[in-house]
Scaffold this active site. Structure first.
Site, PDB file in Angstrom:
ATOM      1  CB  SER A   1     -97.794 -29.056 -26.048  1.00 11.39           C
ATOM      2  OG  SER A   1     -96.620 -28.520 -25.489  1.00 11.39           O
TER       3      SER A   1
ATOM      4  CG  ASP B   1     -91.200 -28.876 -30.511  1.00 10.75           C
ATOM      5  OD1 ASP B   1     -90.972 -27.827 -29.890  1.00 10.75           O
ATOM      6  OD2 ASP B   1     -92.254 -29.526 -30.371  1.00 10.75           O
TER       7      ASP B   1
ATOM      8  CG  HIS C   1     -94.169 -26.621 -29.633  1.00 10.91           C
ATOM      9  ND1 HIS C   1     -93.999 -27.845 -29.009  1.00 10.91           N
ATOM     10  CD2 HIS C   1     -95.210 -26.029 -28.985  1.00 10.91           C
ATOM     11  CE1 HIS C   1     -94.873 -27.976 -28.038  1.00 10.91           C
ATOM     12  NE2 HIS C   1     -95.628 -26.904 -27.997  1.00 10.91           N
TER      13      HIS C   1
END
Length: 809
Positions: free
Chosen positions: A614, A700, A759
């Site tokens: 991320s 995501d 995600h």
């Protein structure tokens, strides 16, 4: 048949024979199956070549021909693969694998220039078309599928290893297990897992009559003779709902009606009366600022109900007495930009942990419920010590602090009559809960009833599995309630953890935590090493134990974590020194940590891999652009790499909130600064990059799938052009691949796009192991270590909870 390629006999293909003349006739004329197996290339093959393909397939070696380009593309490389096999190269040898990889052709995304203009500055984005908010564009989906097929083909030779790693990691898990029960309201609450099941079962048992009226102690255990009540079986609920993705954050007892109203942005609070229709609900608070999230909770004393509203740097709380639920919520402290506070309650007083620009590391205050602005400072602000959280109970105050990057707990006694402290607390009168390891993670667990004198702690380190400790705040006695079992002979004493300090370019000292297997890591500068980093949102990337990681450590790898600026490991100042117009400190800190590990002979650039997820994926992109020569490989998990384009676009969910982390690029100063480090905008074509595995999730909501897709597409185009230029300059000579894994003359550049997940990827505990196995196989392939076996543990018996002797002071 290509000139110069001669097969001496039908059995001369590196020892591979044919079963019968009938099989030979079928091979000689090809067939639909053979054409599919070779993507149509069978039509130009000789009979002997077809025989070789058929025989290899029959022996489980069909991966050699997986994802072959169509006829007319890389035909010379295909013939070279046959030559290598015919000349006696056995399956799995570097020579045959190099020939196999040389055939593969990575997908090149089409280039469709789109001009993006801000502040008079024009950027040309040739891969903007990869963004499809509906996730239905056939061209986009086809490209992503092609990337997945290429990744699968490149790593085809690792599939047996992936399977072995999966079973290796799963064998360490005690599948039939139970969490440590937490006592609350006359019940013990816990969760358990069953063998073979992916998700948890949440349960409770009553506290026996003989114990319900006495205070708990650190030695209490749940009576398993008391009947169990199942509150939620996640496995059953996931199956009943037919969910692909299923995650439970918190589970307690059911209180009544179900409510289907949900939102990706929680902004409204209703008052609902159990048993009444939802149409009668009353809105008690509605947040109008999209950068603020809203939550509701009850104080541990259960006397106050709070509505909390907060952004990345600002917060506000409202409250009512729980006994008067129809009252109007009162604002505790009116919101001010860049002022955050959290609140606990005890005996008519609020304990307020407040952070503002003058007090970045927070200070603790106390104020009466009826007048929250009348405050007394209990623990003043300190530059050296950050107050992370407090736990208030009937007779004790536990303060979770961070000093020099390590977490600590201090316990203060409160007046037994329930009255508030009348003056500032003296840290010298507090009790420190100490731990012996050089680097670790420490936090609070479920604290249970308000009058309990027991403080529950969670502890872990790079060598100590996740542990639950109950600490009696009155007697200072502690009990280790559980150390997560690790099966297969694990002993923490087989491994060593260390803490190092690197020096950043501006002189700042950057902590590093690392671990390795004694006797396997040589520490001579030639060990493979995986360096992890994050460095954003004030999130502390503290060291923790991973049984999966043993699969690397037991193959001689070193694992390290760089605690870089932008994170919260060293307090609020550490965070603020790595955000906004100081964000590049995050990247240079990480590079300094990597260089320090090289200088101290823990590894070298040809043996060092890096990983981040991320915002940690942004870190990976940033450091790869700055120092591609320093690393051998990188894993970029759902990476936030298209920073500038993303946070300029207010139509993307969460964008406005992100301005408080990165800055608002509508301000030219921020625009220019973000552009100077945004990974997609700073990809280089003049130098080779390390091996890269980037992952994404099609659905995501936090990092758009197109960000890793664009990064890979642009980098691959640049690397292809660089390789072609080098080939022209060298007269077409190819670089030797004897010491390095190359795909078509280049290092691996792979995109793995999960076409169903978001995600957080998959949620099942065993399914996640397959992803870890995939990533580890990639790392091992970059180091030509596919055949290296994990060294067995030194203990013959399975690990028991008592292995973590260092948990004491």
């Amino acid at each position: 048949m290509p000139k110069g390629l001669i097969f001496a006999s039908l059995t001369g293909f590196a020892g591979i024979g044919l079963a019968s003349l009938g099989t030979w006739r079928h091979v000689r004329h090809g067939g639909p199956q053979l054409r599919r197996q070779t993507n149509g290339n069978a039509r130009w093959m000789s009979s002997n070549e077809r025989a070789l393909v058929r025989s290899l397939h029959s022996q489980g070696q069909g991966y050699l021909f997986r994802n072959w380009p169509a006829p007319g593309v890389r035909d010379a490389e295909k013939r070279a693969l046959f030559t290598t096999a015919a000349n006696g190269a056995a399956v799995g040898t570097p020579e045959l694998e190099a020939a196999r990889l040389d055939v593969l052709q990575a997908p090149l995304a089409k280039r469709m220039p789109k001009v993006l203009e801000t502040h008079g500055d024009q950027r040309v984005d040739e891969y903007y078309w990869l963004r499809d908010d509906a996730r239905k564009d056939k061209t986009v989906l086809s490209h992503l599928e092609a990337e997945n097929a290429h990744t699968k083909a490149v790593l085809a030779d690792t599939e047996p290893l992936q399977d072995a790693l999966y079973h290796e990691m799963r064998s360490r898990i005690k599948e039939d297990d139970c969490s440590v029960p937490s006592r609350n309201h006359g019940y013990y609450y816990y969760s358990r897992t069953r063998e073979g099941q992916q998700y948890r079962i949440h349960c409770r048992r009553r506290v026996p009559e003989s114990a319900v009226n006495r205070l708990p102690t650190e030695t209490d255990v749940m009576d398993e003779a008391v009947p169990e009540e199942v509150l939620l079986d996640e496995n059953l609920r996931k199956e009943q709902g037919g969910h692909d993705f299923y995650m439970v954050r918190v589970c307690g007892s059911r209180v009544g009606d179900e409510d289907s109203r949900t939102s990706t942005w929680p902004y409204k609070v209703f008052r609902h009366k159990i048993g009444r229709p939802a149409s009668e609900d009353v809105v008690v608070y509605e947040e109008t600022d999209e950068s603020f999230y809203v939550g509701v909770h009850k104080s541990r004393s259960e006397e106050i109900i709070f509505i909390s509203s907060g952004s990345a740097v600002t917060s506000e709380s409202r409250y009512i007495h729980a006994a008067r639920p129809d009252d109007e919520f009162k604002v505790m402290l009116p919101r001010q930009q860049d002022v955050e506070y959290s609140v606990s309650h005890r005996s008519g007083h609020f304990f307020i942990t407040l952070r503002n620009q003058e007090r970045p590391n927070s200070e603790l205050r106390i104020a009466p419920v009826e007048n929250p602005t009348q405050q007394l400072v209990l623990l003043p602000h300190s530059r050296e010590v950050k107050i992370e959280a407090v736990s208030v109970s009937k007779n004790f105050l536990a303060v979770f602090e961070r000093r020099e990057g390590l977490q600590h707990v201090r316990v203060y006694s409160l007046p037994a009559d329930g009255s508030p402290p009348k003056e500032a607390l003296d840290p010298n009168e507090a009790t420190d809960v100490a731990f012996a390891e050089p680097t670790y993670s420490l936090g609070g667990g479920g604290q249970g009833d308000f009058d309990s004198p027991v403080l529950r702690l969670s502890y872990t380190s790079l060598t100590t599995p996740a542990s639950i400790i109950d600490y009696h705040m009155g007697t200072c006695k502690r009990a280790i309630k559980k150390v997560q079992p690790v099966l297969g002979g694990f002993k923490s004493s087989d491994y060593k953890t260390e803490r190092l300090w690197a020096t950043a370019p501006d002189g700042e000292k950057v902590p590093i935590s690392l671990v390795y297997r004694k006797g396997l890591a040589k520490l001579d500068g030639n060990d493979p090493l995986l360096l992890n980093g994050y460095g954003s949102y004030e999130i502390s990337n503290d060291p923790y134990f991973s049984s999966n990681r043993l699969s690397l450590l037991d193959r001689g790898w070193v694992f390290a974590m760089a605690h870089i600026r932008g994170g919260g490991e060293m307090g609020r100042y550490w965070y603020e020194d790595g955000k906004y117009l100081k964000k590049k400190n995050t990247f240079t800190d990480f590079i300094a940590a990597a260089e320090h590990l090289v200088s101290k002979k823990y590894t070298n650039p040809k043996r060092m891999a890096i990983e981040g997820r991320s915002a940690g994926g942004l870190l990976m992109g940033g450091v790869l652009n700055l120092r591609p020569d320093l690393f051998a490989a990188a894993i970029m998990g759902v990476p936030f790499v298209d920073v500038l384009t993303t946070i300029l676009d207010e139509t993307i969910p969460l964008t406005i909130i992100e301005w408080e982390e990165w800055g608002n690029p509508k301000n030219k100063e921020y625009y220019d600064y973000i552009k100077s480090y945004s990974p997609v905008d700073n990809i280089r074509s003049d130098v080779p990059y390390p091996h890269i595995l980037a992952t994404g999730g099609l659905h995501d909501p936090r990092v758009g799938y197109w960000e890793p897709a664009k990064f890979v597409a642009k980098l691959r185009q640049g690397q292809t052009e660089r390789a072609e230029a080098e080939a022209r300059a060298s007269g077409g000579a190819k670089k030797s691949s004897s010491d390095e894994v190359l795909v078509g003359g280049q290092r691996m550049l792979l995109l793995k796009m999960d076409m169903g997940a978001g995600h957080f990827s998959v949620t099942g505990r065993f399914e996640r192991l397959k992803e870890v196995a995939f990533e580890y196989a990639f790392l091992l392939k970059t180091q030509n270590m596919l055949g290296v076996k994990a060294q067995p543990g030194t203990a013959a018996e399975k690990a028991q909870p008592g292995t973590a002797a260092t948990l004491g002071g």
